[in-house]
Motif scaffolding. Sequence first.
Motif, PDB file in Angstrom:
ATOM      1  N   LYS A  88       0.837  -1.212   0.000  1.00  0.00           N
ATOM      2  CA  LYS A  88       0.000   0.000   0.000  1.00  0.00           C
ATOM      3  C   LYS A  88       0.870   1.260   0.000  1.00  0.00           C
ATOM      4  CE  LYS A  88      -3.839  -2.028   2.544  1.00  0.00           C
ATOM      5  NZ  LYS A  88      -4.865  -2.196   1.628  1.00  0.00           N
ATOM      6  N   TRP A  89       0.290   2.306  -0.542  1.00  0.00           N
ATOM      7  CA  TRP A  89       0.892   3.629  -0.453  1.00  0.00           C
ATOM      8  C   TRP A  89       0.685   4.157   0.962  1.00  0.00           C
ATOM      9  CZ3 TRP A  89       3.930   5.185  -4.210  1.00  0.00           C
ATOM     10  CH2 TRP A  89       3.741   4.687  -5.495  1.00  0.00           C
ATOM     11  N   SER A  90       1.452   5.149   1.332  1.00  0.00           N
ATOM     12  CA  SER A  90       1.304   5.745   2.664  1.00  0.00           C
ATOM     13  C   SER A  90      -0.063   6.401   2.847  1.00  0.00           C
ATOM     14  CB  SER A  90       2.434   6.746   2.946  1.00  0.00           C
ATOM     15  OG  SER A  90       2.500   7.742   1.937  1.00  0.00           O
ATOM     16  N   ASN A  91      -0.791   6.642   1.760  1.00  0.00           N
ATOM     17  CA  ASN A  91      -2.150   7.169   1.864  1.00  0.00           C
ATOM     18  C   ASN A  91      -3.193   6.051   1.961  1.00  0.00           C
ATOM     19  OD1 ASN A  91      -2.335   6.203  -0.763  1.00  0.00           O
ATOM     20  ND2 ASN A  91      -2.642   8.207  -1.707  1.00  0.00           N
ATOM     21  N   GLY A  92      -2.744   4.790   2.030  1.00  0.00           N
ATOM     22  CA  GLY A  92      -3.628   3.650   2.207  1.00  0.00           C
ATOM     23  C   GLY A  92      -4.093   2.986   0.924  1.00  0.00           C
ATOM     24  N   GLN A  93      -3.865   3.605  -0.221  1.00  0.00           N
ATOM     25  CA  GLN A  93      -4.283   3.012  -1.486  1.00  0.00           C
ATOM     26  C   GLN A  93      -3.339   1.870  -1.873  1.00  0.00           C
ATOM     27  OE1 GLN A  93      -4.184   6.455  -4.056  1.00  0.00           O
ATOM     28  NE2 GLN A  93      -6.285   7.021  -3.553  1.00  0.00           N
ATOM     29  N   PRO A  94      -3.850   0.850  -2.587  1.00  0.00           N
ATOM     30  CA  PRO A  94      -2.975  -0.251  -3.002  1.00  0.00           C
ATOM     31  C   PRO A  94      -2.015   0.187  -4.115  1.00  0.00           C
ATOM     32  CG  PRO A  94      -5.180  -0.554  -3.895  1.00  0.00           C
ATOM     33  CD  PRO A  94      -5.244   0.649  -2.979  1.00  0.00           C
ATOM     34  N   VAL A  95      -0.821  -0.384  -4.108  1.00  0.00           N
ATOM     35  CA  VAL A  95       0.127  -0.185  -5.207  1.00  0.00           C
ATOM     36  C   VAL A  95      -0.231  -1.212  -6.272  1.00  0.00           C
ATOM     37  CG1 VAL A  95       2.540  -0.276  -5.926  1.00  0.00           C
ATOM     38  CG2 VAL A  95       1.949   0.615  -3.658  1.00  0.00           C
ATOM     39  N   THR A  96      -0.467  -0.751  -7.499  1.00  0.00           N
ATOM     40  CA  THR A  96      -0.860  -1.652  -8.582  1.00  0.00           C
ATOM     41  C   THR A  96       0.016  -1.438  -9.812  1.00  0.00           C
ATOM     42  OG1 THR A  96      -2.450  -0.143  -9.608  1.00  0.00           O
ATOM     43  CG2 THR A  96      -3.273  -1.546  -7.784  1.00  0.00           C
ATOM     44  N   ALA A  97      -0.160  -2.310 -10.784  1.00  0.00           N
ATOM     45  CA  ALA A  97       0.579  -2.205 -12.043  1.00  0.00           C
ATOM     46  C   ALA A  97       0.279  -0.869 -12.730  1.00  0.00           C
ATOM     47  CB  ALA A  97       0.221  -3.371 -12.955  1.00  0.00           C
ATOM     48  N   LYS A  98      -0.931  -0.360 -12.542  1.00  0.00           N
ATOM     49  CA  LYS A  98      -1.300   0.932 -13.152  1.00  0.00           C
ATOM     50  C   LYS A  98      -0.422   2.070 -12.637  1.00  0.00           C
ATOM     51  CE  LYS A  98      -6.092  -0.374 -13.867  1.00  0.00           C
ATOM     52  NZ  LYS A  98      -7.449  -0.242 -13.390  1.00  0.00           N
ATOM     53  N   ASP A  99       0.076   1.951 -11.406  1.00  0.00           N
ATOM     54  CA  ASP A  99       0.964   2.981 -10.857  1.00  0.00           C
ATOM     55  C   ASP A  99       2.291   3.031 -11.621  1.00  0.00           C
ATOM     56  OD1 ASP A  99      -0.796   3.840  -8.760  1.00  0.00           O
ATOM     57  OD2 ASP A  99      -0.220   2.064  -7.630  1.00  0.00           O
ATOM     58  N   PHE A 100       2.763   1.873 -12.067  1.00  0.00           N
ATOM     59  CA  PHE A 100       3.984   1.824 -12.867  1.00  0.00           C
ATOM     60  C   PHE A 100       3.735   2.418 -14.249  1.00  0.00           C
ATOM     61  CE2 PHE A 100       4.887  -1.267  -9.619  1.00  0.00           C
ATOM     62  CZ  PHE A 100       6.249  -1.157  -9.417  1.00  0.00           C
ATOM     63  N   VAL A 101       2.614   2.042 -14.860  1.00  0.00           N
ATOM     64  CA  VAL A 101       2.269   2.588 -16.176  1.00  0.00           C
ATOM     65  C   VAL A 101       2.196   4.107 -16.092  1.00  0.00           C
ATOM     66  CG1 VAL A 101       0.489   2.712 -17.975  1.00  0.00           C
ATOM     67  CG2 VAL A 101       1.056   0.500 -16.914  1.00  0.00           C
ATOM     68  N   TYR A 102       1.487   4.616 -15.112  1.00  0.00           N
ATOM     69  CA  TYR A 102       1.361   6.067 -14.950  1.00  0.00           C
ATOM     70  C   TYR A 102       2.727   6.720 -14.762  1.00  0.00           C
ATOM     71  CZ  TYR A 102       0.571  10.618 -12.949  1.00  0.00           C
ATOM     72  OH  TYR A 102       0.638  11.963 -12.701  1.00  0.00           O
ATOM     73  N   SER A 103       3.546   6.156 -13.913  1.00  0.00           N
ATOM     74  CA  SER A 103       4.867   6.714 -13.622  1.00  0.00           C
ATOM     75  C   SER A 103       5.729   6.795 -14.882  1.00  0.00           C
ATOM     76  CB  SER A 103       5.565   5.866 -12.556  1.00  0.00           C
ATOM     77  OG  SER A 103       6.879   6.311 -12.343  1.00  0.00           O
ATOM     78  N   TRP A 104       5.763   5.709 -15.640  1.00  0.00           N
ATOM     79  CA  TRP A 104       6.613   5.672 -16.828  1.00  0.00           C
ATOM     80  C   TRP A 104       6.070   6.583 -17.918  1.00  0.00           C
ATOM     81  CZ3 TRP A 104       7.778  -0.303 -17.228  1.00  0.00           C
ATOM     82  CH2 TRP A 104       8.411  -0.705 -16.049  1.00  0.00           C
ATOM     83  N   GLN A 105       4.748   6.633 -18.060  1.00  0.00           N
ATOM     84  CA  GLN A 105       4.159   7.559 -19.027  1.00  0.00           C
ATOM     85  C   GLN A 105       4.463   9.002 -18.632  1.00  0.00           C
ATOM     86  OE1 GLN A 105       0.000   6.424 -19.042  1.00  0.00           O
ATOM     87  NE2 GLN A 105       0.282   5.043 -20.782  1.00  0.00           N
ATOM     88  N   ARG A 106       4.406   9.280 -17.368  1.00  0.00           N
ATOM     89  CA  ARG A 106       4.697  10.627 -16.864  1.00  0.00           C
ATOM     90  C   ARG A 106       6.149  11.011 -17.145  1.00  0.00           C
ATOM     91  NH1 ARG A 106       6.173  12.940 -11.638  1.00  0.00           N
ATOM     92  NH2 ARG A 106       5.057  14.887 -11.318  1.00  0.00           N
ATOM     93  N   THR A 107       7.049  10.046 -17.000  1.00  0.00           N
ATOM     94  CA  THR A 107       8.470  10.322 -17.232  1.00  0.00           C
ATOM     95  C   THR A 107       8.736  10.687 -18.693  1.00  0.00           C
ATOM     96  OG1 THR A 107       9.171   8.901 -15.411  1.00  0.00           O
ATOM     97  CG2 THR A 107      10.816   9.370 -17.100  1.00  0.00           C
ATOM     98  N   VAL A 108       8.123   9.979 -19.636  1.00  0.00           N
ATOM     99  CA  VAL A 108       8.384  10.271 -21.060  1.00  0.00           C
ATOM    100  C   VAL A 108       7.506  11.392 -21.614  1.00  0.00           C
ATOM    101  CG1 VAL A 108       9.307   7.980 -21.561  1.00  0.00           C
ATOM    102  CG2 VAL A 108       6.877   8.427 -21.934  1.00  0.00           C
ATOM    103  N   ASN A 109       6.519  11.818 -20.865  1.00  0.00           N
ATOM    104  CA  ASN A 109       5.661  12.920 -21.305  1.00  0.00           C
ATOM    105  C   ASN A 109       6.514  14.174 -21.492  1.00  0.00           C
ATOM    106  OD1 ASN A 109       3.831  15.059 -21.514  1.00  0.00           O
ATOM    107  ND2 ASN A 109       2.395  14.157 -20.063  1.00  0.00           N
ATOM    108  N   PRO A 110       6.510  14.771 -22.679  1.00  0.00           N
ATOM    109  CA  PRO A 110       7.319  15.971 -22.898  1.00  0.00           C
ATOM    110  C   PRO A 110       6.996  17.111 -21.926  1.00  0.00           C
ATOM    111  CG  PRO A 110       6.212  15.316 -24.941  1.00  0.00           C
ATOM    112  CD  PRO A 110       5.748  14.389 -23.864  1.00  0.00           C
TER     113      PRO A 110
END
Length: 187
Positions: free
Chosen positions: A11-33
């Motif tokens: 879980k995240w420190s805010n109580g939400q579960p860590v999921t595969a979607k968190d990785f997708v979002y993170s990587w998309q955010r990194t390559v976003n111009p």
Amino acid sequence: MCISFKKKNVKWSNGQPVTAKDFVYSWQRTVNPKTASQDAFYLYPIVNASDINAGKKPISSLGVKAIDDYTLELNLTHPVSYLNKLLAWPLFFPINQSAVNKYGNKYGTQAKYTVSNGPFKLSGWTGTNKQWSFVKNNKYWDQKNVHLTKINEIATPSTTTSYNLYTANKVDETLLSGQQVKNNLKK
């Protein structure tokens, strides 16, 4: 290639579960111009990462997909022998999208705008102060094996200051200059 998560109660420190979607979002955010990440090129082995970062393709075309909550599908442009090392680097860690959406540009700029998923969470950092702490994260999946409750950090303006704090037993660890190392070789 598919990557499956073995831990399903993270879980995240805010109580939400860590999921595969968190990785997708993170990587998309990194390559976003718009993010203007100076390290986006490290994701270029992922299909379309380079073109997305150059503004030539949509972010949704990145070669990473959440198959379900605990499986990540990763498509590469070519074999990458050092992929495991890349994935262990913080740039490839997940980010909690709801926290980024909630805090916007403030995300990660102070402890109160930071959400994490490790054994400790950031406390008391205002973004400019020189002292803060890492406190035990009660949402951490293996908290029973985390025996420290708090780690205090101090940023000092020089190795002389930090060395003086160390020799006065005010801190447990410090960086040394080359000269300080030489001076302490015979101690």
